[in-house]
Design an enzyme around this catalytic site. Structure first.
Site, PDB file in Angstrom:
ATOM      1  CE  LYS A 220      -9.317  28.022  -0.093  1.00  0.00           C
ATOM      2  NZ  LYS A 220      -9.443  28.529  -1.434  1.00  0.00           N
ATOM      3  NE  ARG A 254      -3.322  31.505  -2.277  1.00  0.00           N
ATOM      4  CZ  ARG A 254      -3.745  31.475  -1.020  1.00  0.00           C
ATOM      5  NH1 ARG A 254      -4.403  30.443  -0.558  1.00  0.00           N
ATOM      6  NH2 ARG A 254      -3.508  32.501  -0.214  1.00  0.00           N
TER       7      ARG A 254
HETATM    8  N1  HH2 Z   1      -7.697  31.068  -1.194  1.00  0.00           N
HETATM    9  C1  HH2 Z   1      -7.431  31.910  -0.187  1.00  0.00           C
HETATM   10  C2  HH2 Z   1      -6.784  33.131  -0.433  1.00  0.00           C
HETATM   11  N2  HH2 Z   1      -6.399  33.468  -1.678  1.00  0.00           N
HETATM   12  N3  HH2 Z   1      -6.202  32.955  -3.969  1.00  0.00           N
HETATM   13  C3  HH2 Z   1      -6.436  32.117  -4.997  1.00  0.00           C
HETATM   14  N4  HH2 Z   1      -6.029  32.433  -6.232  1.00  0.00           N
HETATM   15  N5  HH2 Z   1      -7.096  30.925  -4.808  1.00  0.00           N
HETATM   16  C4  HH2 Z   1      -7.534  30.534  -3.587  1.00  0.00           C
HETATM   17  O1  HH2 Z   1      -8.156  29.444  -3.487  1.00  0.00           O
HETATM   18  C5  HH2 Z   1      -7.305  31.403  -2.469  1.00  0.00           C
HETATM   19  C6  HH2 Z   1      -6.631  32.628  -2.713  1.00  0.00           C
HETATM   20  C7  HH2 Z   1      -7.825  31.542   1.201  1.00  0.00           C
HETATM   21  O2  HH2 Z   1      -6.803  30.819   1.843  1.00  0.00           O
HETATM   22  P1  HH2 Z   1      -5.744  31.481   2.878  1.00  0.00           P
HETATM   23  O3  HH2 Z   1      -4.928  32.530   2.216  1.00  0.00           O
HETATM   24  O4  HH2 Z   1      -4.970  30.394   3.506  1.00  0.00           O
HETATM   25  O5  HH2 Z   1      -6.665  32.058   4.009  1.00  0.00           O
HETATM   26  P2  HH2 Z   1      -7.089  33.544   4.387  1.00  0.00           P
HETATM   27  O6  HH2 Z   1      -7.860  34.119   3.243  1.00  0.00           O
HETATM   28  O7  HH2 Z   1      -7.906  33.351   5.639  1.00  0.00           O
HETATM   29  O8  HH2 Z   1      -5.828  34.339   4.627  1.00  0.00           O
END
Ligand code: HH2
Length: 275
Positions: A220, A254
């Site tokens: 992040k 995660r």
């Molecule tokens: N972070 C992201 C997406 N979903 N869900 C939970 N429960 N907790 C988190 O910290 C979280 C989440 C963001 O990360 P990522 O899926 O890699 O990125 P993007 O939203 O750009 O797809």
């Protein structure tokens, strides 16, 4: 402690690793890498081989500034991947805030709904209630489009914890038992670096909500701020963050980098958990 997760019963005696599979063109760290179902399924299988305890399939980026996608587009991205993986040995979560997709995903075998809006959409509690699926209730201040513009709290830990307590109560009232509920403070979702650090420092306080605790810090922006590195080069910082989260009470992390996280947690587990 046990988490009921679809047809799986997960014991939370050792920290679990949830591997992220983004089927999106625009996710912040792996956007565009697995945009077709076949590539996404191959990536998911690799994460299982690396030791993922759960998988999280997402079809809408929630990174700061991300544009929303339609239900049809999100279904098109997520359902084929879910269908290919749901019958396997690892529970599959669907990362969505849309009740329509929650229902279809659970029918297709999703064992968990991971909702960055904590089942606040109209019909979301009902979509999960009479099913065997677990749910992850996450805190976000604002909307992905604007959440990082000027996040503000009087006391971030108290406010995020209070919100998650209310959402756990709402889920229970809707008929979702506590052993199906996970909470997550939502690192980076309407939070400054200082807010994120305060939450990580005080993560243990979230355990008193009496449900499972997840943390998502992997790659992040806060780690970019601390190291000066781009998302793909934040693996080492992500491992440090995952270990701190687990040390401070997180039961599920995660992550994008499953193998590296598993290695780090193997050391943590050997030291911290007596056989
Ligand atoms: N972070 C992201 C997406 N979903 N869900 C939970 N429960 N907790 C988190 O910290 C979280 C989440 C963001 O990360 P990522 O899926 O890699 O990125 P993007 O939203 O750009 O797809």
């Amino acid at each position: 402690m046990i988490l009921q997760c679809g047809r799986f019963k997960l014991t939370l005696e050792r920290p679990l690793v949830m591997g992220v599979v983004n089927v999106t063109p625009d996710s912040f760290s792996d956007g565009g890498l697995h945009t077709d179902a076949q590539q996404a399924v191959a990536h998911a299988r690799r994460l299982i081989e690396e030791g993922a305890d759960l998988l999280d399939i997402g079809g809408e980026s929630t990174r700061p500034g991300a544009a929303p996608v339609t239900l049809d587009e999100e279904r098109r991205r997520v359902l084929p991947v879910l269908e290919a993986l749901a019958g396997g040995g690892v529970p599959v979560s669907v990362d969505t805030r849309k009740p329509g997709l929650m229902r279809e995903a659970i029918a297709a075998g999703a064992a968990m709904v991971n909702d960055v809006t904590a089942l606040t959409a109209s019909g979301a509690l009902e979509a999960v209630a009479n099913t065997p699926a677990a749910v992850c209730l996450m805190h976000m201040q604002g909307e992905p489009g604007t959440m990082q513009v000027n996040p503000s709290y009087a006391d971030v830990v108290r406010e995020v914890r209070g919100y998650l307590g209310q959402r756990v109560a709402a889920a229970e009232t809707a008929g979702i038992a506590r052993d199906r509920i996970v909470v997550d403070p939502g690192f980076g979702f309407g939070k400054t670096l200082e807010h994120n650090l305060a939450l990580l420092r005080s993560l243990a306080e979230f355990r008193s909500l009496g449900v499972a605790l997840m943390a998502g810090l992997s790659r992040k922006a806060m780690l970019g701020r601390l190291t000066g590195r781009d998302p793909q080069d934040r693996v080492h910082a992500s491992i440090a963050a995952a270990l701190l989260a687990v040390q401070n009470g997180a039961q599920i992390v995660r992550v994008h980098d499953v193998a590296a996280t598993r290695d780090a947690l193997a050391v943590w587990t050997a030291v911290k958990i007596t056989p």
